[in-house]
Scaffold this motif. Structure first.
Motif, PDB file in Angstrom:
ATOM      1  N   LYS A  78       0.840  -1.205   0.000  1.00  0.00           N
ATOM      2  CA  LYS A  78       0.000   0.000   0.000  1.00  0.00           C
ATOM      3  C   LYS A  78       0.870   1.248   0.000  1.00  0.00           C
ATOM      4  CE  LYS A  78      -4.105   1.847   2.202  1.00  0.00           C
ATOM      5  NZ  LYS A  78      -5.128   1.634   3.220  1.00  0.00           N
ATOM      6  N   GLU A  79       1.936   1.251   0.786  1.00  0.00           N
ATOM      7  CA  GLU A  79       2.858   2.391   0.808  1.00  0.00           C
ATOM      8  C   GLU A  79       3.497   2.604  -0.556  1.00  0.00           C
ATOM      9  OE1 GLU A  79       5.580   1.474   3.977  1.00  0.00           O
ATOM     10  OE2 GLU A  79       4.158   2.069   5.534  1.00  0.00           O
ATOM     11  N   GLN A  80       3.881   1.529  -1.230  1.00  0.00           N
ATOM     12  CA  GLN A  80       4.490   1.649  -2.560  1.00  0.00           C
ATOM     13  C   GLN A  80       3.527   2.310  -3.543  1.00  0.00           C
ATOM     14  OE1 GLN A  80       5.588  -2.364  -3.527  1.00  0.00           O
ATOM     15  NE2 GLN A  80       7.526  -2.277  -2.391  1.00  0.00           N
ATOM     16  N   PHE A  81       2.265   1.884  -3.523  1.00  0.00           N
ATOM     17  CA  PHE A  81       1.291   2.491  -4.420  1.00  0.00           C
ATOM     18  C   PHE A  81       1.042   3.955  -4.067  1.00  0.00           C
ATOM     19  CE2 PHE A  81       0.093  -1.847  -5.717  1.00  0.00           C
ATOM     20  CZ  PHE A  81      -0.014  -1.646  -7.083  1.00  0.00           C
ATOM     21  N   CYS A  88       3.407  10.801  -9.139  1.00  0.00           N
ATOM     22  CA  CYS A  88       2.654  11.154 -10.348  1.00  0.00           C
ATOM     23  C   CYS A  88       1.910  12.473 -10.175  1.00  0.00           C
ATOM     24  CB  CYS A  88       1.685  10.041 -10.716  1.00  0.00           C
ATOM     25  SG  CYS A  88       2.503   8.591 -11.399  1.00  0.00           S
ATOM     26  N   GLU A  89       1.284  12.651  -9.041  1.00  0.00           N
ATOM     27  CA  GLU A  89       0.552  13.894  -8.795  1.00  0.00           C
ATOM     28  C   GLU A  89       1.508  15.087  -8.759  1.00  0.00           C
ATOM     29  OE1 GLU A  89      -1.717  13.068  -5.270  1.00  0.00           O
ATOM     30  OE2 GLU A  89      -3.281  12.045  -6.407  1.00  0.00           O
ATOM     31  N   THR A 115      -4.838   7.799 -13.298  1.00  0.00           N
ATOM     32  CA  THR A 115      -6.120   7.102 -13.278  1.00  0.00           C
ATOM     33  C   THR A 115      -5.885   5.595 -13.179  1.00  0.00           C
ATOM     34  OG1 THR A 115      -7.159   8.843 -14.575  1.00  0.00           O
ATOM     35  CG2 THR A 115      -8.265   6.708 -14.541  1.00  0.00           C
ATOM     36  N   GLU A 116      -4.948   5.098 -13.994  1.00  0.00           N
ATOM     37  CA  GLU A 116      -4.604   3.682 -13.930  1.00  0.00           C
ATOM     38  C   GLU A 116      -4.059   3.314 -12.553  1.00  0.00           C
ATOM     39  OE1 GLU A 116      -5.073   1.083 -16.074  1.00  0.00           O
ATOM     40  OE2 GLU A 116      -6.318   2.545 -17.122  1.00  0.00           O
ATOM     41  N   LEU A 117      -3.222   4.209 -12.027  1.00  0.00           N
ATOM     42  CA  LEU A 117      -2.648   3.967 -10.710  1.00  0.00           C
ATOM     43  C   LEU A 117      -3.739   3.943  -9.645  1.00  0.00           C
ATOM     44  CD1 LEU A 117       0.019   3.472  -9.342  1.00  0.00           C
ATOM     45  CD2 LEU A 117       0.297   5.918  -9.070  1.00  0.00           C
ATOM     46  N   VAL A 121      -4.608   1.060  -7.037  1.00  0.00           N
ATOM     47  CA  VAL A 121      -4.770   1.270  -5.591  1.00  0.00           C
ATOM     48  C   VAL A 121      -6.102   0.681  -5.132  1.00  0.00           C
ATOM     49  CG1 VAL A 121      -5.108   3.025  -3.803  1.00  0.00           C
ATOM     50  CG2 VAL A 121      -3.231   3.256  -5.442  1.00  0.00           C
ATOM     51  N   GLN A 122      -7.156   0.893  -5.915  1.00  0.00           N
ATOM     52  CA  GLN A 122      -8.476   0.345  -5.564  1.00  0.00           C
ATOM     53  C   GLN A 122      -8.434  -1.178  -5.533  1.00  0.00           C
ATOM     54  OE1 GLN A 122     -11.191   2.039  -4.560  1.00  0.00           O
ATOM     55  NE2 GLN A 122     -12.084   0.047  -4.139  1.00  0.00           N
ATOM     56  N   ARG A 123      -7.764  -1.779  -6.540  1.00  0.00           N
ATOM     57  CA  ARG A 123      -7.637  -3.237  -6.554  1.00  0.00           C
ATOM     58  C   ARG A 123      -6.846  -3.710  -5.336  1.00  0.00           C
ATOM     59  NH1 ARG A 123      -7.055  -2.779 -12.457  1.00  0.00           N
ATOM     60  NH2 ARG A 123      -4.819  -2.555 -12.145  1.00  0.00           N
TER      61      ARG A 123
END
Length: 156
Positions: A78-81, A88-89, A115-117, A121-123
Motif C-alpha cells: 500500500k505504501e508503494q502504491f 505522479c501527482e 487514473t490507472e494507478l 490502488v483500488q484493486r
C-alpha cells in the motif's frame, strides 16, 4: 391309524426341517449384519484417524501462519502504491505550471497514468480486504478444527 401317524410324523419332520432352514437363514443374516457392522466400524475408525491427521495438519499450517508478516506485506504494498501516486501527482503539478503545449499532452498522459494507478490502488484495497477476510476465515477454521478435534478426542 399308522398311516395317519406317518403323515403327522412326516409333517413334524418337514416343520423341523423348515425351522432349521429358517434358523440357518437368521444366523446367516446375523453374521452378515455383524460383518457389515465390523466393516462400518473399521471405516469409521479409519475416517476418524484421517480426520485427526487432517486436524493435526491444519493446526500445523495455521501455526505457521504469521499474521504480522501478512499485515506488514500488505502495508508495504500500500505504501508503494501511495508513493507512486504522490510522485505522479507531483509531476502533474509541475507540468501544469508549464504553459508549453507539449506539456499539456504530457499532463494528459500523466493523468491517464494516475487514473490507472488509482485503479491499481483500488484493486489493492480490495485485495487487502480479501486477505483480511481470508485471515478471518482461517482463524475460524482454526477454531472449528480445535473444537472438532476436542470433540473427536472426547467421544473416544
Amino acid at each position: 391309524m399308522a398311516m395317519q401317524d406317518g403323515r403327522e410324523l412326516r409333517k413334524k419332520i418337514q416343520q423341523t426341517y423348515e425351522d432349521i432352514l429358517e434358523s440357518i437363514k437368521k444366523e446367516t443374516c446375523l453374521k452378515k449384519n455383524e460383518d457389515e457392522t465390523m466393516t462400518r466400524r473399521n471405516l469409521f475408525e479409519e475416517e476418524t484417524f484421517q480426520l485427526r491427521q487432517l486436524v493435526m495438519e491444519l493446526r500445523t499450517l495455521l501455526a505457521m501462519e504469521d499474521k504480522e508478516h501478512l499485515d506488514e506485506l500488505v502495508k508495504r504494498r500500500k505504501e508503494q502504491f501511495l508513493e507512486s501516486k504522490a510522485i505522479c501527482e507531483e509531476d502533474i503539478s509541475k507540468l501544469q505550471s508549464s504553459s508549453d503545449g507539449s506539456a499539456n499532452k504530457d499532463v494528459d498522459n500523466l493523468k491517464m497514468s494516475v487514473t490507472e494507478l488509482n485503479k491499481c490502488v483500488q484493486r489493492l484495497e480490495n485485495d487487502i480486504m480479501d486477505i483480511k477476510e481470508l485471515s478471518n476465515a482461517l482463524n475460524q477454521v482454526k477454531t472449528n478444527s480445535r473444537d472438532d478435534y476436542a470433540s473427536c478426542i472426547n467421544s473416544h
